[in-house]
Every structure is written in C-alpha cells, then in structure tokens.
Scaffold this active site. Structure first.
Site, PDB file in Angstrom:
ATOM      1  N   ARG A   1      43.096  29.611  36.276  1.00  0.00           N
ATOM      2  CA  ARG A   1      43.296  31.045  36.492  1.00  0.00           C
ATOM      3  C   ARG A   1      44.753  31.439  36.273  1.00  0.00           C
ATOM      4  NH1 ARG A   1      43.758  34.071  41.842  1.00  0.00           N
ATOM      5  NH2 ARG A   1      43.411  36.272  41.266  1.00  0.00           N
TER       6      ARG A   1
ATOM      7  N   TRP B   1      30.703  31.102  41.695  1.00  0.00           N
ATOM      8  CA  TRP B   1      29.738  31.576  40.706  1.00  0.00           C
ATOM      9  C   TRP B   1      28.596  30.577  40.519  1.00  0.00           C
ATOM     10  CZ3 TRP B   1      34.953  32.640  40.201  1.00  0.00           C
ATOM     11  CH2 TRP B   1      35.321  33.983  39.967  1.00  0.00           C
TER      12      TRP B   1
ATOM     13  N   HIS C   1      45.784  34.227  33.479  1.00  0.00           N
ATOM     14  CA  HIS C   1      46.444  35.487  33.841  1.00  0.00           C
ATOM     15  C   HIS C   1      47.870  35.561  33.300  1.00  0.00           C
ATOM     16  CE1 HIS C   1      43.655  37.126  37.196  1.00  0.00           C
ATOM     17  NE2 HIS C   1      42.967  36.365  36.345  1.00  0.00           N
TER      18      HIS C   1
END
Length: 472
Positions: free
Chosen positions: A237, A381, A241
């Site tokens: 992540r 998820w 980002h």
C-alpha cells in the site's frame, strides 16, 4: 785537467753555507730572503738553520741525523715529501715553505707528549739568551703558521665511485616488477567505474547492492502480533500510494521524490496509517544509507508482492528524494474508497492507465485489511490477506454482497460478516467494461499475475527520469 762537472743542486758553496744573521733593523724572527734556489736547496737550508739556532735541543745530527737531509727516508719521512710536493705542485711562497720545514724540524721527538706547549716553538727564530723572551717570539711563530695555512688550498674532493651498470639494470628491473605488482593489485581489487564515468570525468559511485536491501526487506516481513502476521500488505500500500499521485498532464507526483515524508502529503486522508509502513523501513534505510527513500519504498512494495506468492515485479533504481514539502502533491490524486466507476477512470486515467490496467491494479486488494482507526473501514477482502492471488476477483464474482448495517461509512459484507468490499470494489462488477476484465481474472490467475506485474511495474516508474545506466 778534467772538465768541470755541473754543480749539483744539492751542493752549496762556502758562502752559501754560512748561516744568515738577523739584521738589527729587521724584526726578530724574520730572516733575510736569499736568492732563489731549487726546492731541495731551500728545504735543506731552512731545516739546517732552524735546528742550528736551538741551543736547548742540540744539533740536528745529535738529535736525529736524518732530519738534516730533506731527501732522507728515515725519521720523519713525510717532511721531505711534503716539502717537495708543496714547492713543486702548489707553488707556495718561499716564506711559507721555510716556516713549514722549520716547524717539522722543531717538532718534539715521538717520545714526548703529542700536546705541544708554548715552548715547543722556541727553536723557531731563537735569539740569544737575554735578548728576547718566549712571549716576544710567539707572535712571529704563529704569523708564520697562519701564512702557510692561508696559502694552502683545500684538498680536492674525492672522486665519485664508479657506477656499476649491472646494479643500475638490477634496480630498474626490481622497480618495474614492484610497479607492475601495485598496478595488478589495483586492477583486480577495485570496482570498475560505471558506464560513462571515464568519458565524463565523474568519480565512480560506491557499489550499491540492491539485492542486499531486498534480502533485508524479506527478513523483516513476517512479524507476530501485527495484523495478520505480516508487514507485506502495508508495504504494498505504501508503494502504491507513493506512486499513484502522478499526473500525466503536468508530469508531477509519482514515486520520484518520496514526498510523503513531508506534510501535508503525509496527512492526506488516503495515506492514513502509512506512517507505520515508513517507520518499518527506517532500520533498513539506516543500514543502507545510500538508497533513496523513493527507491526503498517501491522496492519494498515489489518485494512484498513476490514474497506473498505474487508475480515478480519489474523494478529498477534511479529515483531521487525531493528536499522539502514544496514538491508535495495536492490532496485528491489518489482513488477514493467511496466513489464509483467514473471516479476510478478519472483518477487512473490521469496517470495514463486503461480499463484493463485499472482493474489489475485494484486487484491488489487481495492483500491486507481495512482498519477503523485509519480509513474508517473494517475487515479484510479475502480469507487469505497475506497471500497474493486472484481470490479477490473470485469473491467479487461469486459471493452475494450486502450493505453492512453499522454506524461507520458505507461498505459491503459477505453473509458471514467477516469479509468486506468497498464501494469502489463493487463498481468493478457494476460497470460492464470493468466486469468483463474481473471475470477473466477470476477464471485465470496466470493472466491476472501477468497483467498485474506489468501494470504495477509501470505505476512504480511514473514520472521517474531514469538514467541510461539504471539497471533493472
């Protein structure tokens, strides 16, 4: 009636043999200079006169008969040789020569002490008792010595030693061997300069071992007590980002610069919780200070994907770190979790991705989970949040999703309430073009891996001005 023979230079007439008498008008100690004679005559007369005027020491024959003859080889053998050499080779004055001979003749015998006293010079210029004292004779004696010393030139320097040609050749050979050894050592134990360094004159940079950095990242991924036991998802992540702020139109943002180190970018809502990821990598940065934060963050994300079972991400170094917050990107360049398909196309299209690449990149949601204290959302998820797979697309296609009944932001959950989907995730199955790609990835993990590796590698390089020598 025999013919007259030529007179020997050593023979003297009766008149010549008479000793010289000091004149009352002449200073004591200086005798009248006779007519020029040969060097042997002068030496002989000077020596006999000096000995004859010494009543205390006796005659030359009674003391040392050999001293009365300037050419004799006994006794003080060096005196005649020095006398002749001085007269013929150095061209000294008669006064200095006679002084020298007188000193040699008046020197004390070898049995006496080597340290001369003032009385050792009393035979020189001796005068009858009562006419002169020792004090009156010394100045004349020393003047005579000084005259001789000043007239004598310094001895010539010794000739230089001849050089041996074999020693010169030996020295050259040994020197060549030593220089060759030093050059060979430097050649085989030094790093070769990078390409172009010799042409530009720039100094070669120290060797950068990116494999060692990658190994250090692998060693710290698994950790007990953090989320699901791995730092991998949060590092993916961070890389995502840090790179997803690129704007193709202005050529700003992207991974080059690592501007998330500064405020306000580090405080953007989409970056909540990534301070932990940056903190995790600090020990590695201290261990390898030559690597930039921009390269470290992206390498960590690529390494984490591979370590968690995903494809190998193409990665190469060459990013730099921007110096301050003036290079930070504005808020809103990253995807928002609560938006639909138009927002997805707008954000990813600004970076230069098409629909297929957009779906592939969002497939990174197969990793990790959401946190209420960061994004406001909760739960993972998939049921394998530390394994990179196509399970995310399978869940989208096969699981019946419903809105979660809670006080938090809108999200979707499975029948068990353990898994969740964001509004942007649901937009992939609600948009026809996106759904087609989702279905393909759900049915073929290999295709997904291939597309994700290409898209994620592209994302990590957006806006990076790689040098020609940067290696993959």
């Amino acid at each position: 009636g025999a013919p007259a023979l030529p007179r020997s230079p050593l023979r003297r007439t009766a008149a010549e043999a008479q000793p010289h008498v000091a004149s009352p008008q002449r200073p004591l100690g200086v005798t009248a200079l006779p007519a020029p004679r040969t060097s042997h005559e002068t030496c002989e007369r000077s020596t006999n006169r000096a000995v004859a005027t010494s009543p205390q020491r006796g005659t030359a024959s009674s003391r040392n008969p050999q001293r009365s003859n300037c050419g004799s080889s006994g006794g003080s053998s060096s005196a005649p040789a020095q006398c002749s050499a001085m007269a013929t080779q150095r061209g000294l004055g008669r006064l200095a020569l006679r002084c020298h001979q007188a000193l040699l003749a008046a020197a004390p015998p070898a049995k006496t002490s080597a340290a001369f006293s003032a009385t050792s010079f009393s035979p020189l210029n001796a005068a009858p008792a009562g006419k002169s004292s020792l004090k009156a004779r010394l100045p004349a004696n020393w003047a005579c010595v000084r005259a001789f010393a000043e007239a004598a030139p310094p001895p010539p320097p010794p000739p230089p030693e001849p050089k041996n040609p074999s020693n010169i050749l030996r020295g050259l050979l040994l020197g060549s061997i030593a220089i060759g050894g030093v050059f060979s050592y430097a050649l085989f134990h030094s790093n070769m300069p990078q390409q172009g360094a010799l042409a530009t004159g720039a100094s070669a940079e120290p060797k950068k071992d990116y494999k060692a950095v990658k190994d250090a990242i692998l060693d710290m991924l698994d950790v007990e007590g953090y989320d699901d036991g791995s730092y991998g998802p949060v590092l993916v992540r961070l890389a995502w980002h840090a790179s997803g702020t690129y704007d193709k139109a202005s050529n700003t943002g992207g991974s080059n610069g690592a501007t998330m180190r500064f405020s306000p970018e580090c405080e953007h809502g989409a970056n909540a919780g990534l301070a932990k990821a940056r903190e995790i990598l600090e020990p590695i940065k201290r261990r390898f200070p030559w690597i930039t934060y921009a390269d470290l963050w992206t390498l960590a994300g690529a390494t984490a994907v591979e370590a968690m079972g995903g494809p190998v991400i193409p990665w190469r170094p060459g990013r730099i770190d921007k110096p301050d917050s003036s290079h930070c990107t504005p808020d809103g360049r990253l995807p928002s979790a609560d938006k639909g398909a138009p927002h997805i196309r707008d954000v990813f299209g600004r970076m230069g991705f098409d629909d297929r690449e957009m779906v592939a990149l969002i497939g990174a949601h197969a990793l990790g989970r959401c946190h209420a204290d960061r994004s406001g959302y909760v739960n993972p998820w998939t049921n394998a949040p530390t394994t990179f797979s196509n399970l995310y697309f399978k869940e989208l296609m096969e699981t019946p999703w419903r809105k979660k009944r809670w006080s938090g932001p809108l999200q979707y959950e499975d029948p068990t309430g353990q898994l969740m989907m964001l509004p942007t995730d649901m937009a992939l199955v609600w948009d026809g073009k996106f759904k087609k790609v989702v279905k393909e990835y759900a049915g073929d993990e290999e295709v997904f891996f291939k597309d994700f590796a290409a898209a994620f590698g592209k994302l990590l390089e957006l806006g990076v001005p790689f040098q020609a020598h940067a290696a993959a």
